[in-house]
Design a protein around this motif. Structure first.
Motif, PDB file in Angstrom:
ATOM      1  N   GLY A 129      -1.030  38.905  24.892  1.00 48.69           N
ATOM      2  CA  GLY A 129       0.236  38.229  24.777  1.00 48.69           C
ATOM      3  C   GLY A 129       0.111  37.047  23.829  1.00 48.69           C
ATOM      4  O   GLY A 129      -0.958  36.775  23.271  1.00 48.69           O
ATOM      5  N   ILE A 130       1.197  36.328  23.661  1.00 48.01           N
ATOM      6  CA  ILE A 130       1.203  35.183  22.753  1.00 48.01           C
ATOM      7  C   ILE A 130       1.563  33.931  23.537  1.00 48.01           C
ATOM      8  O   ILE A 130       2.488  33.930  24.348  1.00 48.01           O
ATOM      9  CB  ILE A 130       2.181  35.408  21.578  1.00 48.01           C
ATOM     10  N   ILE A 131       0.798  32.869  23.337  1.00 41.35           N
ATOM     11  CA  ILE A 131       1.054  31.587  23.986  1.00 41.35           C
ATOM     12  C   ILE A 131       2.057  30.821  23.132  1.00 41.35           C
ATOM     13  O   ILE A 131       1.821  30.604  21.941  1.00 41.35           O
ATOM     14  CB  ILE A 131      -0.247  30.794  24.151  1.00 41.35           C
ATOM     15  N   HIS A 163       2.731  29.848  15.262  1.00 47.60           N
ATOM     16  CA  HIS A 163       3.956  30.395  14.663  1.00 47.60           C
ATOM     17  C   HIS A 163       4.618  31.420  15.586  1.00 47.60           C
ATOM     18  O   HIS A 163       5.201  32.406  15.134  1.00 47.60           O
ATOM     19  CB  HIS A 163       3.631  31.025  13.297  1.00 47.60           C
ATOM     20  N   ALA A 164       4.543  31.162  16.887  1.00 49.03           N
ATOM     21  CA  ALA A 164       5.059  32.120  17.871  1.00 49.03           C
ATOM     22  C   ALA A 164       6.538  32.422  17.649  1.00 49.03           C
ATOM     23  O   ALA A 164       6.964  33.580  17.755  1.00 49.03           O
ATOM     24  CB  ALA A 164       4.827  31.588  19.288  1.00 49.03           C
ATOM     25  N   GLU A 165       7.343  31.414  17.333  1.00 47.95           N
ATOM     26  CA  GLU A 165       8.782  31.639  17.167  1.00 47.95           C
ATOM     27  C   GLU A 165       9.084  32.485  15.933  1.00 47.95           C
ATOM     28  O   GLU A 165       9.905  33.398  15.978  1.00 47.95           O
ATOM     29  CB  GLU A 165       9.517  30.299  17.079  1.00 47.95           C
ATOM     30  N   GLN A 166       8.396  32.198  14.831  1.00 50.47           N
ATOM     31  CA  GLN A 166       8.643  32.946  13.593  1.00 50.47           C
ATOM     32  C   GLN A 166       8.221  34.413  13.703  1.00 50.47           C
ATOM     33  O   GLN A 166       8.723  35.257  12.963  1.00 50.47           O
ATOM     34  CB  GLN A 166       7.905  32.294  12.419  1.00 50.47           C
ATOM     35  N   LEU A 167       7.315  34.709  14.613  1.00 51.14           N
ATOM     36  CA  LEU A 167       6.786  36.073  14.720  1.00 51.14           C
ATOM     37  C   LEU A 167       7.550  36.940  15.712  1.00 51.14           C
ATOM     38  O   LEU A 167       7.199  38.102  15.904  1.00 51.14           O
ATOM     39  CB  LEU A 167       5.307  36.022  15.130  1.00 51.14           C
ATOM     40  N   ARG A 168       8.584  36.416  16.333  1.00 53.34           N
ATOM     41  CA  ARG A 168       9.293  37.177  17.368  1.00 53.34           C
ATOM     42  C   ARG A 168       9.805  38.510  16.856  1.00 53.34           C
ATOM     43  O   ARG A 168       9.865  39.492  17.614  1.00 53.34           O
ATOM     44  CB  ARG A 168      10.462  36.368  17.925  1.00 53.34           C
ATOM     45  N   LEU A 169      10.204  38.581  15.602  1.00 54.22           N
ATOM     46  CA  LEU A 169      10.754  39.818  15.048  1.00 54.22           C
ATOM     47  C   LEU A 169       9.708  40.651  14.320  1.00 54.22           C
ATOM     48  O   LEU A 169      10.036  41.663  13.705  1.00 54.22           O
ATOM     49  CB  LEU A 169      11.916  39.495  14.104  1.00 54.22           C
ATOM     50  N   VAL A 221      -4.758  43.706  19.057  1.00 53.05           N
ATOM     51  CA  VAL A 221      -3.546  43.123  18.480  1.00 53.05           C
ATOM     52  C   VAL A 221      -2.938  42.126  19.463  1.00 53.05           C
ATOM     53  O   VAL A 221      -3.136  42.218  20.682  1.00 53.05           O
ATOM     54  CB  VAL A 221      -2.484  44.197  18.136  1.00 53.05           C
ATOM     55  N   ILE A 222      -2.202  41.162  18.905  1.00 50.71           N
ATOM     56  CA  ILE A 222      -1.350  40.272  19.694  1.00 50.71           C
ATOM     57  C   ILE A 222       0.081  40.768  19.580  1.00 50.71           C
ATOM     58  O   ILE A 222       0.571  41.025  18.475  1.00 50.71           O
ATOM     59  CB  ILE A 222      -1.451  38.820  19.196  1.00 50.71           C
ATOM     60  N   ALA A 223       0.757  40.914  20.721  1.00 48.03           N
ATOM     61  CA  ALA A 223       2.150  41.363  20.755  1.00 48.03           C
ATOM     62  C   ALA A 223       3.066  40.132  20.771  1.00 48.03           C
ATOM     63  O   ALA A 223       3.112  39.419  21.784  1.00 48.03           O
ATOM     64  CB  ALA A 223       2.391  42.229  21.985  1.00 48.03           C
ATOM     65  N   PRO A 224       3.786  39.842  19.682  1.00 49.71           N
ATOM     66  CA  PRO A 224       4.559  38.597  19.603  1.00 49.71           C
ATOM     67  C   PRO A 224       5.666  38.469  20.642  1.00 49.71           C
ATOM     68  O   PRO A 224       6.128  37.359  20.905  1.00 49.71           O
ATOM     69  CB  PRO A 224       5.144  38.639  18.181  1.00 49.71           C
ATOM     70  N   ASN A 225       6.115  39.585  21.218  1.00 53.49           N
ATOM     71  CA  ASN A 225       7.187  39.513  22.204  1.00 53.49           C
ATOM     72  C   ASN A 225       6.687  39.501  23.641  1.00 53.49           C
ATOM     73  O   ASN A 225       7.489  39.433  24.576  1.00 53.49           O
ATOM     74  CB  ASN A 225       8.165  40.671  22.008  1.00 53.49           C
TER      75      ASN A 225
END
Length: 329
Positions: A129-131, A163-169, A221-225
Motif C-alpha cells: 500500500g501507500i502511506i 507524491h501519494a496524491e499525484q499518483l492516485r490516477l 509494486v506499490i498500489a497508489p490507491n
C-alpha cells in the motif's frame, strides 16, 4: 498465552480468482487503542480479510477476539522480543493465499485490501500500500539522499510516499523493497522465508532484508490507491539521532546482502563519506559530538547484527507454551 479462532462473517465478492483467501498479520505491543482502531478499519473494508493473526507482546492482553466479525487467531506472547519474531510466529499460523502485513497504528481507507488484491497480476509477487501522510523531509536530508545514498542503499519507496496524491490516477509503481507496515505477498512466494530473529525491539531493516532475500526475479509494486495513514504512535518508538538508525540499517544490509561486487563496494564507500559529512555538519550546528557518536553506535550495532548467524527463537506451540525451534531463514 492463548490462541483463539472465532467464527468469521461472509466476505464480499473476490477480485481475483487466484487469491481466494486473505490473512492479515499484525504484531502489537502496548497500543490497545491503536490496535482497536486498526481492527475497526479492517471490519469496514470493502474486501474483508478471511482471517487476522495478531501476535500481542503486551504484558496484559490487548484484545478479546470473542464475537469479533472476522476470524482471529490471537496469540498473547509477552516473552517475544521484537516485531520480526512476532511476524515469524504469525507467518507460521497464517492460512491465506495472500499475506497482508500491517502495523498496529495505521488508519486504512475502506478500499485498502480491495486495491491490494486488484494490483496482483500473475507475475506480481508482492504489493504494498501507500502511506499518505509522510511529509517531504528537509532539503538537507533530501540532498544527502540524492548525493550519497546510491545503488542498493537507495530507497525508492520514499519519493512515492511523498507524491501519494499525484499518483492516485497512476498504475502500480515498481519498487525494490517494501515497508513492513504496508506490504503483502503471495503466500506461495514467502512461505519458507522468515524475518531475521536477531532484529529485536524496533527490528530496523527487517523489511529491507526480507525483500532482499526474495528470488532475484521477484516483481514488487506499490498500489497508489491502496491508501493508509501511518500514525507512528509514540509508544515504543526510538528517539535516537537519525544517523544512528540509518547507519545501523546500512551496515546490517551490507553484511547480510549487499556485498556482491565492486558496484556495492563503491556505493557503500560513498555512503560512508556522506555519513562523515552529515555528522560533521551536525556537530557544528549542535556544538556537540552526539551526531558522530550516533553514527558510530549505529555502525557497531549494524555490523554485529549483520555478522550474527540466524538464531533460534522462542515460538508459542499449539499447547500455549514456549517452544524453541529453528526459524526458517
Amino acid at each position: 498465552m492463548q490462541s483463539v479462532l472465532s467464527a468469521g462473517s461472509p466476505i464480499l465478492p473476490r477480485q481475483r480468482g487466484d487469491i481466494a483467501t486473505i490473512s492479515v498479520i499484525i504484531p502489537t505491543k502496548n497500543r490497545v487503542d491503536d490496535l482497536r482502531s486498526t481492527l475497526e478499519d479492517l471490519v469496514a473494508q470493502t474486501r474483508r480479510p478471511d482471517e487476522i493473526v495478531i501476535i500481542d507482546q503486551s504484558t496484559i492482553p490487548s484484545f478479546d477476539p470473542d464475537g469479533f466479525p472476522i476470524a482471529v487467531n490471537y496469540i498473547h506472547a509477552p516473552q517475544i522480543s521484537g516485531a520480526a519474531v512476532a511476524r515469524n510466529v504469525a507467518m507460521d499460523r497464517a492460512t491465506g493465499d495472500l499475506w497482508v502485513f500491517l502495523d498496529d497504528d495505521v488508519i486504512l481507507e475502506p478500499q485498502y485490501v480491495e486495491e491490494i488484491v486488484r494490483a496482483y497480476t500473475p507475475e506480481i509477487v508482492g504489493v504494498s500500500g501507500i502511506i499518505t501522510n509522510y511529509s517531504v523531509p528537509p532539503v538537507s536530508r533530501r540532498l544527502f539522499e540524492k548525493l550519497f545514498v546510491r545503488g542498493p542503499f537507495s530507497d525508492d519507496r520514499q519519493p512515492i510516499y511523498w507524491h501519494a496524491e499525484q499518483l492516485r490516477l497512476k498504475g502500480p509503481q515498481p519498487v525494490r523493497q517494501f515497508g513492513c507496515g504496508v506490504m503483502s505477498f503471495r503466500a506461495t512466494a514467502v512461505r519458507n522465508l522468515r524475518f531475521d530473529p536477531n532484529l529485536t525491539g524496533g527490528s530496523l531493516a527487517e523489511d529491507i532484508d526480507f525483500c532482499a532475500r526474495l528470488p532475484r526475479d521477484s516483481h514488487l509494486v506499490i498500489a497508489p490507491n491502496a491508501r493508509l495513514i501511518h500514525k507512528r504512535s509514540a509508544v515504543g518508538r526510538p528517539t535516537d539521532h537519525w544517523l544512528d538508525a540509518h547507519s545501523q540499517s546500512s551496515f546490517y544490509m551490507r553484511e547480510r546482502n549487499w556485498h556482491r561486487g565492486w558496484g556495492d563496494d563503491l556505493a557503500f564507500a560513498w555512503l560512508q563519506i556522506g555519513y562523515t559529512f552529515m555528522a560533521t555538519i551536525g556537530m557544528i550546528k549542535r556544538c556537540s559530538l552526539e551526531p558522530f557518536r550516533a553514527w558510530r553506535r549505529g555502525v557497531a550495532r549494524g555490523r554485529i547484527l549483520g555478522l550474527r548467524p540466524a538464531s533460534r527463537s522462542a515460538s508459542p506451540d499449539s499447547n500455549g507454551t514456549a517452544a524453541v525451534g529453528q526459524d526458517r531463514i
